[in-house]
Design a protein around this motif. Structure first.
Motif, mmCIF file in Angstrom:
data_model
loop_
_atom_site.group_PDB
_atom_site.id
_atom_site.type_symbol
_atom_site.label_atom_id
_atom_site.label_comp_id
_atom_site.label_asym_id
_atom_site.label_seq_id
_atom_site.Cartn_x
_atom_site.Cartn_y
_atom_site.Cartn_z
ATOM 1 N N GLU A 103 0.828 -1.208 0.000
ATOM 2 C CA GLU A 103 0.000 0.000 0.000
ATOM 3 C C GLU A 103 0.862 1.257 0.000
ATOM 4 O O GLU A 103 2.021 1.243 0.419
ATOM 5 C CB GLU A 103 -0.928 -0.005 1.219
ATOM 6 N N LEU A 104 0.265 2.350 -0.490
ATOM 7 C CA LEU A 104 0.943 3.648 -0.437
ATOM 8 C C LEU A 104 1.344 3.965 0.999
ATOM 9 O O LEU A 104 0.592 3.696 1.937
ATOM 10 C CB LEU A 104 0.016 4.740 -0.967
ATOM 11 N N GLY A 105 2.519 4.528 1.158
ATOM 12 C CA GLY A 105 3.021 4.844 2.486
ATOM 13 C C GLY A 105 4.011 3.833 3.013
ATOM 14 O O GLY A 105 4.712 4.086 3.996
ATOM 15 N N THR A 106 4.077 2.667 2.355
ATOM 16 C CA THR A 106 5.072 1.664 2.733
ATOM 17 C C THR A 106 6.473 2.188 2.399
ATOM 18 O O THR A 106 6.679 2.707 1.299
ATOM 19 C CB THR A 106 4.823 0.345 1.975
ATOM 20 N N PRO A 107 7.416 2.092 3.317
ATOM 21 C CA PRO A 107 8.784 2.548 2.999
ATOM 22 C C PRO A 107 9.321 1.838 1.763
ATOM 23 O O PRO A 107 9.170 0.623 1.615
ATOM 24 C CB PRO A 107 9.582 2.167 4.252
ATOM 25 N N THR A 133 -0.324 -3.647 -11.091
ATOM 26 C CA THR A 133 -0.449 -2.189 -11.122
ATOM 27 C C THR A 133 -1.851 -1.857 -10.620
ATOM 28 O O THR A 133 -2.843 -2.273 -11.200
ATOM 29 C CB THR A 133 -0.234 -1.633 -12.541
ATOM 30 N N GLN A 134 -1.925 -1.095 -9.526
ATOM 31 C CA GLN A 134 -3.188 -1.021 -8.797
ATOM 32 C C GLN A 134 -3.324 0.308 -8.051
ATOM 33 O O GLN A 134 -2.386 0.766 -7.396
ATOM 34 C CB GLN A 134 -3.234 -2.185 -7.808
ATOM 35 N N ILE A 135 -4.504 0.920 -8.146
ATOM 36 C CA ILE A 135 -4.806 2.149 -7.415
ATOM 37 C C ILE A 135 -4.679 1.901 -5.913
ATOM 38 O O ILE A 135 -5.119 0.874 -5.390
ATOM 39 C CB ILE A 135 -6.236 2.633 -7.750
ATOM 40 N N GLY A 136 -4.080 2.863 -5.203
ATOM 41 C CA GLY A 136 -3.926 2.749 -3.765
ATOM 42 C C GLY A 136 -2.684 1.994 -3.339
ATOM 43 O O GLY A 136 -2.419 1.838 -2.148
ATOM 44 N N ARG A 137 -1.919 1.518 -4.337
ATOM 45 C CA ARG A 137 -0.681 0.785 -4.064
ATOM 46 C C ARG A 137 0.489 1.551 -4.672
ATOM 47 O O ARG A 137 0.314 2.433 -5.505
ATOM 48 C CB ARG A 137 -0.757 -0.615 -4.674
ATOM 49 N N MET A 138 1.689 1.191 -4.283
ATOM 50 C CA MET A 138 2.871 1.893 -4.784
ATOM 51 C C MET A 138 2.980 1.820 -6.299
ATOM 52 O O MET A 138 3.557 2.698 -6.937
ATOM 53 C CB MET A 138 4.128 1.314 -4.132
ATOM 54 N N SER A 139 2.402 0.791 -6.890
ATOM 55 C CA SER A 139 2.469 0.600 -8.340
ATOM 56 C C SER A 139 1.431 1.398 -9.111
ATOM 57 O O SER A 139 1.328 1.266 -10.332
ATOM 58 C CB SER A 139 2.310 -0.887 -8.671
ATOM 59 N N GLN A 140 0.636 2.254 -8.411
ATOM 60 C CA GLN A 140 -0.374 3.043 -9.126
ATOM 61 C C GLN A 140 0.270 4.103 -10.023
ATOM 62 O O GLN A 140 -0.366 4.619 -10.940
ATOM 63 C CB GLN A 140 -1.319 3.723 -8.134
ATOM 64 N N ASP A 141 1.523 4.397 -9.787
ATOM 65 C CA ASP A 141 2.290 5.344 -10.598
ATOM 66 C C ASP A 141 3.212 4.545 -11.518
ATOM 67 O O ASP A 141 4.054 3.778 -11.046
ATOM 68 C CB ASP A 141 3.117 6.246 -9.673
ATOM 69 N N PRO A 142 3.041 4.670 -12.848
ATOM 70 C CA PRO A 142 3.896 3.900 -13.751
ATOM 71 C C PRO A 142 5.383 4.141 -13.537
ATOM 72 O O PRO A 142 6.190 3.224 -13.711
ATOM 73 C CB PRO A 142 3.444 4.330 -15.147
ATOM 74 N N ASP A 143 5.767 5.362 -13.166
ATOM 75 C CA ASP A 143 7.185 5.640 -12.918
ATOM 76 C C ASP A 143 7.713 4.823 -11.742
ATOM 77 O O ASP A 143 8.809 4.274 -11.795
ATOM 78 C CB ASP A 143 7.394 7.134 -12.644
ATOM 79 N N THR A 144 6.909 4.735 -10.671
ATOM 80 C CA THR A 144 7.316 3.951 -9.499
ATOM 81 C C THR A 144 7.370 2.469 -9.837
ATOM 82 O O THR A 144 8.265 1.745 -9.390
ATOM 83 C CB THR A 144 6.361 4.191 -8.319
ATOM 84 N N ALA A 145 6.397 2.002 -10.636
ATOM 85 C CA ALA A 145 6.389 0.592 -11.046
ATOM 86 C C ALA A 145 7.680 0.246 -11.784
ATOM 87 O O ALA A 145 8.283 -0.813 -11.554
ATOM 88 C CB ALA A 145 5.175 0.309 -11.924
ATOM 89 N N VAL A 146 8.125 1.144 -12.654
ATOM 90 C CA VAL A 146 9.369 0.926 -13.400
ATOM 91 C C VAL A 146 10.567 0.923 -12.455
ATOM 92 O O VAL A 146 11.467 0.080 -12.575
ATOM 93 C CB VAL A 146 9.537 2.005 -14.495
ATOM 94 N N VAL A 147 10.587 1.842 -11.499
ATOM 95 C CA VAL A 147 11.701 1.917 -10.548
ATOM 96 C C VAL A 147 11.778 0.636 -9.714
ATOM 97 O O VAL A 147 12.871 0.122 -9.437
ATOM 98 C CB VAL A 147 11.565 3.153 -9.636
ATOM 99 N N LEU A 148 10.615 0.106 -9.309
ATOM 100 C CA LEU A 148 10.607 -1.146 -8.548
ATOM 101 C C LEU A 148 11.221 -2.277 -9.372
ATOM 102 O O LEU A 148 12.041 -3.050 -8.872
ATOM 103 C CB LEU A 148 9.175 -1.503 -8.136
ATOM 104 N N CYS A 149 10.835 -2.364 -10.633
ATOM 105 C CA CYS A 149 11.386 -3.405 -11.509
ATOM 106 C C CYS A 149 12.886 -3.216 -11.740
ATOM 107 O O CYS A 149 13.638 -4.191 -11.800
ATOM 108 C CB CYS A 149 10.650 -3.428 -12.845
ATOM 109 N N ASP A 150 13.290 -1.963 -11.853
ATOM 110 C CA ASP A 150 14.717 -1.681 -12.059
ATOM 111 C C ASP A 150 15.550 -2.072 -10.843
ATOM 112 O O ASP A 150 16.733 -2.410 -10.974
ATOM 113 C CB ASP A 150 14.928 -0.192 -12.370
ATOM 114 N N ASN A 151 14.945 -2.006 -9.658
ATOM 115 C CA ASN A 151 15.672 -2.279 -8.422
ATOM 116 C C ASN A 151 15.569 -3.724 -7.955
ATOM 117 O O ASN A 151 16.270 -4.116 -7.020
ATOM 118 C CB ASN A 151 15.185 -1.349 -7.306
#
Length: 248
Positions: A103-107, A133-151
């Protein structure tokens, strides 16, 4: 690419009823939920009796299994239950495991650590983690989803374009996520409503299929629609299948 359907599309039916019903809609592949809160097989069931769980998943009325959706209960057995699900996936020859993002807010570092552990466990059994990729989760932003995959080496995405149409990042460019897509969830949506009747929303299925084709995607387009009050769900499900098949 091929069309599949999530059994979550039929929340009011028992597992046996769903598996008997789906072939009548002329779908040939399914996505099965392994959720701790559902009425299907639970991750704890898989952990407690792996062989029985494997037999359960093999009894699908000749429907192919395109993916497993895994939703685990938090706690000390979290990774043990996931490992059991990966062993079952290997036994039934399913590669794609769909998991929710935190969920959003998770470190951020905490989520990276969790995902790295899941990917590591899955890779031991030849499975691939597809983060939703889901509303209310860290992956709701495509940029963040890409960063997660990159890391997280080996992490992939379960792309649900509806959450990028209706969510806070609506109208953004999702081309950047395409190279990470492992699985796809589909329904029709508008900026105001996550699900509307097929053909009345803003999902450009033709463009989406073209974008996926450019990155060599050759797996499932999984219909993921709940019943809409006042409309014939059977008709909507059949309409979506016909629409997608006409574009392939």
């Amino acid at each position: 690419m091929f069309v599949s359907v999530s059994t979550e599309c039929f929340p009011d039916m028992s597992p046996d009823e769903v598996l008997e019903f789906i072939p009548g809609l002329e779908y040939t592949a399914i996505e099965l939920p392994i959720h701790e809160t559902g009425n299907w097989l639970k991750p704890s069931d898989v952990y407690n009796d792996l062989e029985r769980s494997i037999r359960f998943c093999r009894d699908t009325h000749r429907l192919d299994i395109a993916a497993l959706s895994i939703d685990l209960a938090p706690g000390p057995t979290y990774y043990d239950h996931f490992a059991a699900c990966c062993k079952m996936a290997k036994a039934i020859k399913v590669v794609t495991l769909i998991v929710p993002c935190s969920e959003l807010g998770t470190p951020f570092n905490e989520e990276i650590e969790r995902l790295r552990k899941l990917v590591e466990i899955a890779s031991l059994e030849g499975s691939v983690v597809g983060l939703k990729t889901q509303i209310g989760r860290m992956s709701q932003d495509p940029d963040t989803a890409v960063v997660l995959c990159d890391n997280v080496k080996g992490l992939r995405l379960t792309l649900d374009p509806s959450h990028y149409i209706t969510g806070p990042h609506q109208g953004g460019n999702i081309e950047k996520v395409m190279k990470y897509v492992q699985h796809v969830h589909l329904r029709d949506s508008t900026k105001q409503k996550l699900q509307v009747r097929v053909g009345q929303g803003e999902v450009d299925y033709g463009k989406l299929i073209q974008q996926l084709g450019k990155v060599g995607y050759d797996r499932a387009l999984s219909v993921h629609m709940l019943p809409l009050e006042g409309y014939d769900h059977r008709s909507e499900m059949r309409k979506m299948r016909l629409l997608l098949e006409s574009l392939l």
